[in-house]
Design an enzyme around this catalytic site. Structure first.
Site, PDB file in Angstrom:
ATOM      1  N   LYS A   1      -6.725  -4.958  -3.585  1.00 22.62           N
ATOM      2  CA  LYS A   1      -7.539  -5.535  -2.501  1.00 22.62           C
ATOM      3  C   LYS A   1      -8.688  -4.611  -2.111  1.00 22.62           C
ATOM      4  O   LYS A   1      -8.630  -3.410  -2.382  1.00 22.62           O
ATOM      5  CB  LYS A   1      -6.666  -5.872  -1.293  1.00 22.62           C
ATOM      6  CG  LYS A   1      -5.962  -4.689  -0.665  1.00 22.62           C
ATOM      7  CD  LYS A   1      -5.012  -5.168   0.427  1.00 22.62           C
ATOM      8  CE  LYS A   1      -4.212  -4.049   1.039  1.00 22.62           C
ATOM      9  NZ  LYS A   1      -4.983  -3.134   1.876  1.00 22.62           N
TER      10      LYS A   1
ATOM     11  N   CYS B   1      -2.094  -2.731   7.651  1.00 26.41           N
ATOM     12  CA  CYS B   1      -2.039  -3.631   6.496  1.00 26.41           C
ATOM     13  C   CYS B   1      -0.748  -4.444   6.424  1.00 26.41           C
ATOM     14  O   CYS B   1      -0.761  -5.589   5.966  1.00 26.41           O
ATOM     15  CB  CYS B   1      -2.291  -2.836   5.219  1.00 26.41           C
ATOM     16  SG  CYS B   1      -3.955  -2.085   5.222  1.00 26.41           S
TER      17      CYS B   1
ATOM     18  N   ASP C   1       0.784  -1.253   0.000  1.00 24.92           N
ATOM     19  CA  ASP C   1       0.000   0.000   0.000  1.00 24.92           C
ATOM     20  C   ASP C   1       0.813   1.299   0.000  1.00 24.92           C
ATOM     21  O   ASP C   1       0.485   2.232   0.753  1.00 24.92           O
ATOM     22  CB  ASP C   1      -0.967   0.003   1.196  1.00 24.92           C
ATOM     23  CG  ASP C   1      -1.994  -1.125   1.132  1.00 24.92           C
ATOM     24  OD1 ASP C   1      -1.870  -2.003   0.258  1.00 24.92           O
ATOM     25  OD2 ASP C   1      -2.909  -1.147   1.969  1.00 24.92           O
TER      26      ASP C   1
HETATM   27  C1  VGL Z   1      -8.559   0.581   5.385  1.00 22.08           C
HETATM   28  C2  VGL Z   1      -6.533   1.167   4.513  1.00 22.08           C
HETATM   29  C3  VGL Z   1      -5.989   1.202   5.767  1.00 22.08           C
HETATM   30  C4  VGL Z   1      -9.960   0.257   5.126  1.00 22.08           C
HETATM   31  C5  VGL Z   1      -8.018   0.607   6.650  1.00 22.08           C
HETATM   32  O1  VGL Z   1     -10.627  -0.231   6.041  1.00 22.08           O
HETATM   33  O2  VGL Z   1     -10.400   0.489   4.001  1.00 22.08           O
HETATM   34  N1  VGL Z   1      -7.803   0.865   4.337  1.00 22.08           N
HETATM   35  N2  VGL Z   1      -6.730   0.916   6.820  1.00 22.08           N
END
Ligand code: VGL
Ligand code: ZN
Length: 193
Positions: free
Chosen positions: A101, A140, A15
């Protein structure tokens, strides 16, 4: 510890997208600092013929994790927006395997293995060891490391190539402890040969 990289290994970059950077929708403090470190790992892994994988949070604009749709987060990493793009300084090679994702409105995914074909892809390529870094350590990255261990990979956490949010002070340290307790191995670039 010294680890010699071979072509049977994979680097998994989690990410590293603009919305995870300072100024982004869901910023990780100093998140941009992981980029030059990850580039060093990318260079070594590429030279050794290892696989590079990059995951991205890749939401539809009506994703259930967004506040307007009942979730707890501001809208972020919406498919095909600037915030969802990889940081442009990240030197991803052409054959990078990109894993998207949380692409369905009602399914969330912190881990790059969650709802994706990543485990099958790595097993198909006979990859035995995975080296994981990126954003954010306490969300993540942690989830990806724990899933990699569950999938049976020998799993390394790249401490110098990861940054956390630390919403509650100590979250990052607790995340690292949890990864190590489950069998993850902590590495930095000086351990790589
Ligand atoms: C989320 C990125 C980081 C989510 C949470 O729930 O979409 N995305 N933390
Ligand atoms: Zn998200």
């Amino acid at each position: 510890m010294k680890v010699r990289i071979t072509k049977d290994y994979a680097l998994i970059i989690v990410d590293v997208q603009y919305d995870s950077m300072p100024g982004g929708a869901l910023p990780v403090p100093d998140g941009d600092r992981v980029v030059p470190v990850l580039n060093k790992y990318i260079k070594i892994f590429t030279e050794k013929g290892a696989q590079i994988v990059a995951s991205r949070d890749w939401h539809p604009e009506n994703h259930s994790s967004f506040k307007e749709y009942g979730g707890i987060w501001p809208s972020h990493c919406v498919q095909n927006t600037h915030g969802a793009m990889f940081h442009s300084d990240l030197q991803l090679p052409e054959n990078t395997y990109i894993v998207s994702k949380a692409t369905h409105p009602d399914k969330d995914a912190y881990s790059a293995f969650s709802g994706t074909d990543l485990a099958a892809y790595l097993k198909e390529k006979n990859i035995k060891r995975v080296f994981i870094g990126g954003l954010a350590t306490d969300y993540c990255v942690k989830a990806t490391v724990l899933d990699a261990i569950k999938e049976g990979f020998c799993t390394f956490f790249l401490e110098d190539a990861s940054k956390g949010v630390d919403v509650n002070k100590g979250d990052v340290d607790r995340a690292i402890d949890e990864m190590l307790e489950h069998g993850g191995i902590k590495l930095t670039i000086s351990d790589i040969i």
